[in-house]
Design a protein around this motif. Sequence first.
Motif, PDB file in Angstrom:
ATOM      1  N   PHE A   1     -28.779 -87.149 -85.038  1.00 35.07           N
ATOM      2  CA  PHE A   1     -27.757 -87.226 -84.902  1.00 35.07           C
ATOM      3  C   PHE A   1     -27.260 -88.390 -84.003  1.00 35.07           C
ATOM      4  O   PHE A   1     -27.547 -88.854 -82.831  1.00 35.07           O
ATOM      5  CB  PHE A   1     -27.202 -85.904 -83.845  1.00 35.07           C
TER       6      PHE A   1
ATOM      7  N   ILE B   1     -21.327 -79.173 -80.581  1.00 36.45           N
ATOM      8  CA  ILE B   1     -21.185 -79.147 -81.839  1.00 36.45           C
ATOM      9  C   ILE B   1     -20.813 -77.941 -82.495  1.00 36.45           C
ATOM     10  O   ILE B   1     -19.486 -77.741 -83.099  1.00 36.45           O
ATOM     11  CB  ILE B   1     -22.235 -79.600 -82.825  1.00 36.45           C
TER      12      ILE B   1
ATOM     13  N   TYR C   1     -27.269 -90.767 -90.891  1.00 39.47           N
ATOM     14  CA  TYR C   1     -28.491 -91.458 -90.418  1.00 39.47           C
ATOM     15  C   TYR C   1     -29.146 -92.089 -91.476  1.00 39.47           C
ATOM     16  O   TYR C   1     -29.524 -93.272 -91.084  1.00 39.47           O
ATOM     17  CB  TYR C   1     -29.369 -90.097 -90.023  1.00 39.47           C
TER      18      TYR C   1
ATOM     19  N   MET D   1     -24.775 -85.188 -91.487  1.00 37.62           N
ATOM     20  CA  MET D   1     -25.399 -85.896 -90.487  1.00 37.62           C
ATOM     21  C   MET D   1     -26.744 -86.709 -90.824  1.00 37.62           C
ATOM     22  O   MET D   1     -26.795 -87.940 -90.533  1.00 37.62           O
ATOM     23  CB  MET D   1     -26.097 -85.066 -89.409  1.00 37.62           C
TER      24      MET D   1
END
Length: 347
Positions: A163, A128, A187, A183
């Motif tokens: 993630f 990332i 989620y 993120m």
Amino acid sequence: MSRTFKIGLFIAVSVIITTFSFYFWQVAKTPNFQVGKEKDFALLIPSGGTYEGVLDTLRKNEVLNDPMSFRFLSKLLKLPERLKPGRYVLTRTMGNFDAIQKLRNGKQDAVRLTFNNIRLKQDLIQRIGSKFEFGADSLGTLLNDPQVCEKFGFDTANVVSMFLPNTYEIYWTTNADKFLGRMHDEYKKFWTPARIEKAKALGYSKAQVSVMASIVDAETNRNDEMPRIAGVYLNRIAQSMPLQADPTVIFAWRDFSIKRVTSRFSSLNSPYNTYRVLGLPPGPINIPSTVAIDAVLNAEKHNYLYFCVKIDPDGKLLGYHDFAATYEDHLINARIYQAALNKLNIK
């Protein structure tokens, strides 16, 4: 002033205007980037980046077909004073004017971030971090900070559960804090009330479901088999049996070249070694797929406690598994499997 002179002057001025108009049209609109190349170019302008730095990048990567026309129009449109940081895709059909307006107005092209099949937290950080301006170090600092992880409802061992493998569009200049917020939002979207209720019915937290899913994901790449394998592990936990999941041992050793887990490997003293430790390990052993998470939440109900890789009559590994409810039946399957490994010289 004679009529003839006026007509001549008018024609001359018209020709001059037309010539300059055509020139400026060419300077502004003629494709000037990656001419003759197969791919567009993604220009990265960091925070605090300069116009001279942009020119240097374009020159080093041989992006500009006509550098002089780009510099001329850039000065005219005051690009050096109005340059905005970001990631900008300069297409092969783009002329100077459109490109300069894009850079002046900060019309970034988002990074398409995709991640899957990641085993280690550090691998996730590197994957990332390399895609964004904030870099791996900044992301690593946050994901290894207990207070940051706690803010999102995790600890440093299980924060990777936040993630979810997918494809996301995120601006390159997004900072690490905002990235983690994004993120976490994704989620929360995934964990619908229905999924939360299924986790509660299992007696698991969302993070625990992800840990179980990571083991299921490591055991099989057959999506249709995942709910059955999840059922095996849930049955084992219900009977206070160790999971004895080979992928957790491999993760504990951090040696993913291991093909055959023997007693030498399974004797390792590690909280991730489910041959020695009852229950789930402290965190995921990979970034589990959403398919694996749903497989745990919708685990097949059966009485199986054991499984091993299925072998075809020619001794080849099929990718699917044989399941057994008793240890005696499992030993029959296991002997066939071990013989196949011996024949393939897998040690």
